[in-house]
Design an enzyme around this catalytic site. Structure first.
Site, PDB file in Angstrom:
ATOM      1  N   ASP A 104     -13.165  -3.086  -0.699  1.00  0.00           N
ATOM      2  CA  ASP A 104     -12.698  -4.370  -1.238  1.00  0.00           C
ATOM      3  C   ASP A 104     -13.606  -4.890  -2.359  1.00  0.00           C
ATOM      4  O   ASP A 104     -13.124  -5.357  -3.389  1.00  0.00           O
ATOM      5  CB  ASP A 104     -12.614  -5.428  -0.131  1.00  0.00           C
ATOM      6  CG  ASP A 104     -11.371  -5.257   0.737  1.00  0.00           C
ATOM      7  OD1 ASP A 104     -10.383  -4.666   0.251  1.00  0.00           O
ATOM      8  OD2 ASP A 104     -11.381  -5.708   1.893  1.00  0.00           O
ATOM      9  N   MET A 159      -7.882 -14.045  -4.673  1.00  0.00           N
ATOM     10  CA  MET A 159      -7.724 -12.712  -4.090  1.00  0.00           C
ATOM     11  C   MET A 159      -6.304 -12.478  -3.566  1.00  0.00           C
ATOM     12  O   MET A 159      -5.924 -11.346  -3.308  1.00  0.00           O
ATOM     13  CB  MET A 159      -8.712 -12.525  -2.944  1.00  0.00           C
ATOM     14  CG  MET A 159     -10.119 -12.301  -3.420  1.00  0.00           C
ATOM     15  SD  MET A 159     -11.041 -11.651  -2.029  1.00  0.00           S
ATOM     16  CE  MET A 159     -12.668 -11.921  -2.589  1.00  0.00           C
ATOM     17  N   THR A 162      -5.826  -3.401   7.363  1.00  0.00           N
ATOM     18  CA  THR A 162      -5.720  -4.756   6.838  1.00  0.00           C
ATOM     19  C   THR A 162      -5.701  -5.767   7.972  1.00  0.00           C
ATOM     20  O   THR A 162      -5.941  -5.418   9.139  1.00  0.00           O
ATOM     21  CB  THR A 162      -4.504  -4.868   5.878  1.00  0.00           C
ATOM     22  OG1 THR A 162      -4.542  -6.139   5.242  1.00  0.00           O
ATOM     23  CG2 THR A 162      -3.173  -4.699   6.599  1.00  0.00           C
ATOM     24  N   LYS A 202      -9.698  -5.455  10.362  1.00  0.00           N
ATOM     25  CA  LYS A 202     -10.810  -4.910   9.578  1.00  0.00           C
ATOM     26  C   LYS A 202     -12.137  -4.915  10.351  1.00  0.00           C
ATOM     27  O   LYS A 202     -12.973  -4.047  10.143  1.00  0.00           O
ATOM     28  CB  LYS A 202     -10.972  -5.707   8.276  1.00  0.00           C
ATOM     29  CG  LYS A 202      -9.883  -5.410   7.255  1.00  0.00           C
ATOM     30  CD  LYS A 202     -10.188  -6.089   5.943  1.00  0.00           C
ATOM     31  CE  LYS A 202      -9.037  -5.886   4.979  1.00  0.00           C
ATOM     32  NZ  LYS A 202      -9.305  -6.459   3.660  1.00  0.00           N
ATOM     33  N   GLY A 212     -13.639 -12.901   6.476  1.00  0.00           N
ATOM     34  CA  GLY A 212     -13.728 -11.463   6.212  1.00  0.00           C
ATOM     35  C   GLY A 212     -13.602 -11.123   4.737  1.00  0.00           C
ATOM     36  O   GLY A 212     -14.305 -10.242   4.234  1.00  0.00           O
ATOM     37  N   SER A 255       0.803  -1.223   0.000  1.00  0.00           N
ATOM     38  CA  SER A 255       0.000   0.000   0.000  1.00  0.00           C
ATOM     39  C   SER A 255       0.841   1.282   0.000  1.00  0.00           C
ATOM     40  O   SER A 255       0.498   2.229  -0.712  1.00  0.00           O
ATOM     41  CB  SER A 255      -0.968  -0.003   1.183  1.00  0.00           C
ATOM     42  OG  SER A 255      -1.920  -1.030   0.991  1.00  0.00           O
TER      43      SER A 255
HETATM   44  P1  ATR Z   1     -10.225 -13.683   6.383  1.00  0.00           P
HETATM   45  O1  ATR Z   1     -10.743 -12.562   7.182  1.00  0.00           O
HETATM   46  O2  ATR Z   1      -8.878 -13.422   5.742  1.00  0.00           O
HETATM   47  O3  ATR Z   1     -11.196 -14.228   5.404  1.00  0.00           O
HETATM   48  P2  ATR Z   1     -10.830 -15.761   8.252  1.00  0.00           P
HETATM   49  O4  ATR Z   1     -12.026 -15.064   8.757  1.00  0.00           O
HETATM   50  O5  ATR Z   1      -9.939 -16.474   9.204  1.00  0.00           O
HETATM   51  O6  ATR Z   1      -9.872 -14.808   7.463  1.00  0.00           O
HETATM   52  O7  ATR Z   1     -11.310 -16.779   7.117  1.00  0.00           O
HETATM   53  C1  ATR Z   1     -10.425 -17.591   6.417  1.00  0.00           C
HETATM   54  C2  ATR Z   1     -11.215 -18.364   5.372  1.00  0.00           C
HETATM   55  O8  ATR Z   1     -10.328 -19.230   4.661  1.00  0.00           O
HETATM   56  C3  ATR Z   1     -12.286 -19.254   5.968  1.00  0.00           C
HETATM   57  O9  ATR Z   1     -13.348 -19.343   5.051  1.00  0.00           O
HETATM   58  C4  ATR Z   1     -11.551 -20.585   6.111  1.00  0.00           C
HETATM   59  O10 ATR Z   1     -12.401 -21.709   6.168  1.00  0.00           O
HETATM   60  P3  ATR Z   1     -13.050 -22.147   7.592  1.00  0.00           P
HETATM   61  O11 ATR Z   1     -14.144 -21.164   7.871  1.00  0.00           O
HETATM   62  O12 ATR Z   1     -13.536 -23.522   7.383  1.00  0.00           O
HETATM   63  O13 ATR Z   1     -11.918 -22.051   8.607  1.00  0.00           O
HETATM   64  C5  ATR Z   1     -10.778 -20.582   4.830  1.00  0.00           C
HETATM   65  N1  ATR Z   1      -9.596 -21.437   4.828  1.00  0.00           N
HETATM   66  C6  ATR Z   1      -8.421 -21.247   5.452  1.00  0.00           C
HETATM   67  N2  ATR Z   1      -7.558 -22.245   5.172  1.00  0.00           N
HETATM   68  C7  ATR Z   1      -8.204 -23.094   4.350  1.00  0.00           C
HETATM   69  C8  ATR Z   1      -7.856 -24.317   3.685  1.00  0.00           C
HETATM   70  N3  ATR Z   1      -6.629 -24.873   3.829  1.00  0.00           N
HETATM   71  N4  ATR Z   1      -8.789 -24.898   2.904  1.00  0.00           N
HETATM   72  C9  ATR Z   1     -10.013 -24.358   2.745  1.00  0.00           C
HETATM   73  N5  ATR Z   1     -10.408 -23.204   3.331  1.00  0.00           N
HETATM   74  C10 ATR Z   1      -9.515 -22.590   4.125  1.00  0.00           C
END
Ligand code: ATR
Length: 279
Positions: A102, A215, A62, A66, A130, A17
Site C-alpha cells: 500500500d 485514498m 482487503t 489485513k 490500518g 482487483s
Molecule cells: P482502516 O483500517 O480502513 O483505516 P479503521 O482502523 O477502522 O479502518 O480506521 C478508520 C479511520 O478513519 C480512523 O482513523 C477513524 O478515526 P477514529 O480512530 O477516531 O475512529 C477515521 N474515521 C472514520 N470515520 C471518520 C469521520 N467521519 N471523521 C473523521 N475520521 C473518521
C-alpha cells in the site's frame, strides 16, 4: 491449468482487483486466473487454507482482513511488519510470505504519476487506522519537512506516531490542533469518505499550491476533495492510482515483472467505479 490468485475481502463484490490483474496478465502474457473471494468475517484463515489446498499461488487481502493476514503469514517483509498489516500473500509450498504494497502504491502514484515530490514538503496524514499505518513509514522514508498525523481520536494518532517514531519531523494531534497550520500535501486515510462524511478539518490547512489526496476512489469527488477544492487546494486526487500501483507491485512480487499501469488506470477511469476502499 492457469496459476490461481485471488483477493479476500468482506465485502468484496466492489473490488476492482480482478479487472486490474486480468489486464496486467494480458499485458504481460501471463497465464493466470484472479478471482474475488468473499470470506466470512470469522472464516478468513479457513478460506486461505482452502485456496492454498486448491493450488492458489498468491492473494491480495482487503478490508477487514489485513491485520489477520499477518498471523496467516509465516514470514513478514519489513514493510508489512511496520504496517502491522498485510495486503499481499505469496504461497510458496507450505511457506506463506506476507507483504504490504500500500505504501509503495501511494508513493509511486504521488511521485511517478502525479510528479509530486514529498521530500522537503509539509505533509498531513488524516486517520490512524490500518490505511494510515500502511503508508506512514514509506512517507517518512521520503524525508518530508514535517509529517503530522491527525485523527478524530487523538490518542490513536499519538500511538501510531510512537509506533514509527524515528524522526523529529513526525507529529501527532487531534483535528482542532491543526488550526493555524498549513500543508503542501494532505492525505485522507480515514474511512470517512466511505460513509459520505468529511473529517472535521479546520479551515486553512491547505497551503497555496497544495495537493489533496483521498485514498478512497469512486464516482465523482469525495466530500474531502470537495472541501479541499473549496479551501484552495490546487490539485484534487482520488485513490485510483494508489489502487493500481499497489496491485502492480503485488503482480511484480508474484510474477517477477512490472506491468505498465497507465492503460489500466485509463480503463478503470472509463468504467467509473462506485465508491470503495483500496483493493
Ligand atoms: P482502516 O483500517 O480502513 O483505516 P479503521 O482502523 O477502522 O479502518 O480506521 C478508520 C479511520 O478513519 C480512523 O482513523 C477513524 O478515526 P477514529 O480512530 O477516531 O475512529 C477515521 N474515521 C472514520 N470515520 C471518520 C469521520 N467521519 N471523521 C473523521 N475520521 C473518521
Amino acid at each position: 491449468m492457469s496459476d490461481r490468485y485471488c483477493v479476500f475481502g468482506n465485502p468484496v463484490g466492489h473490488s476492482r482487483s480482478p479487472a486490474i490483474h486480468a489486464a496486467f496478465a494480458a499485458q504481460c502474457r501471463q497465464d493466470l486466473m484472479y478471482e474475488a473471494i468473499l470470506a466470512p468475517r470469522d472464516g478468513f484463515v479457513d478460506a486461505v487454507r482452502r485456496f492454498v489446498a486448491g493450488g492458489g499461488r498468491g492473494a491480495s487481502v482487503t478490508v477487514p482482513f489485513k491485520e489477520e493476514a499477518c498471523l496467516v503469514a509465516k514470514r513478514l517483509t519489513d514493510r508489512a511488519k511496520i504496517a502491522g498489516a498485510v495486503n499481499t500473500l505469496v504461497f510458496e509450498g507450505s511457506a506463506v510470505l506476507g507483504d504490504n504494497t500500500d505504501g509503495y502504491g501511494l508513493l509511486r502514484d504521488l511521485t511517478h504519476n502525479l510528479s509530486c515530490q514529498v521530500t522537503g514538503k509539509r505533509v498531513l496524514l488524516l486517520g490512524a487506522g490500518g490505511a494510515a499505518r500502511g503508508v506512514i513509514a514509506p512517507l517518512l522514508d521520503t524525508q518530508p519537512a514535517a509529517l503530522v498525523v491527525a485523527n478524530r481520536t487523538a490518542a490513536r494518532a499519538h500511538d501510531l506516531a510512537q509506533r514509527v517514531s524515528r524522526a523529529d519531523s513526525l507529529g501527532a494531534c487531534g483535528y482542532p490542533q491543526l488550526a493555524g497550520q498549513s500543508f503542501d500535501l494532505v492525505i485522507n486515510a480515514t474511512s470517512a469518505s466511505l460513509g459520505g462524511k468529511l473529517p472535521p478539518l479546520p479551515e486553512g490547512v491547505f497551503a497555496a499550491g497544495s495537493l489533496a489526496y483521498d485514498m478512497m476512489y469512486g464516482q465523482g469527488r469525495t466530500p474531502f476533495l470537495v472541501f479541499a477544492g473549496r479551501q484552495g487546494a490546487a490539485r484534487l486526487v482520488d485513490g485510483l492510482g494508489m489502487l493500481v500501483e499497489q496491485a502492480a507491485e503485488a503482480f511484480r512480487i508474484w510474477r517477477g515483472m512490472r506491468p505498465d499501469t497507465t492503460p489500466v488506470m485509463a480503463m478503470l477511469r472509463a468504467a467509473e467505479p462506485a465508491p470503495s476502499a483500496t483493493q
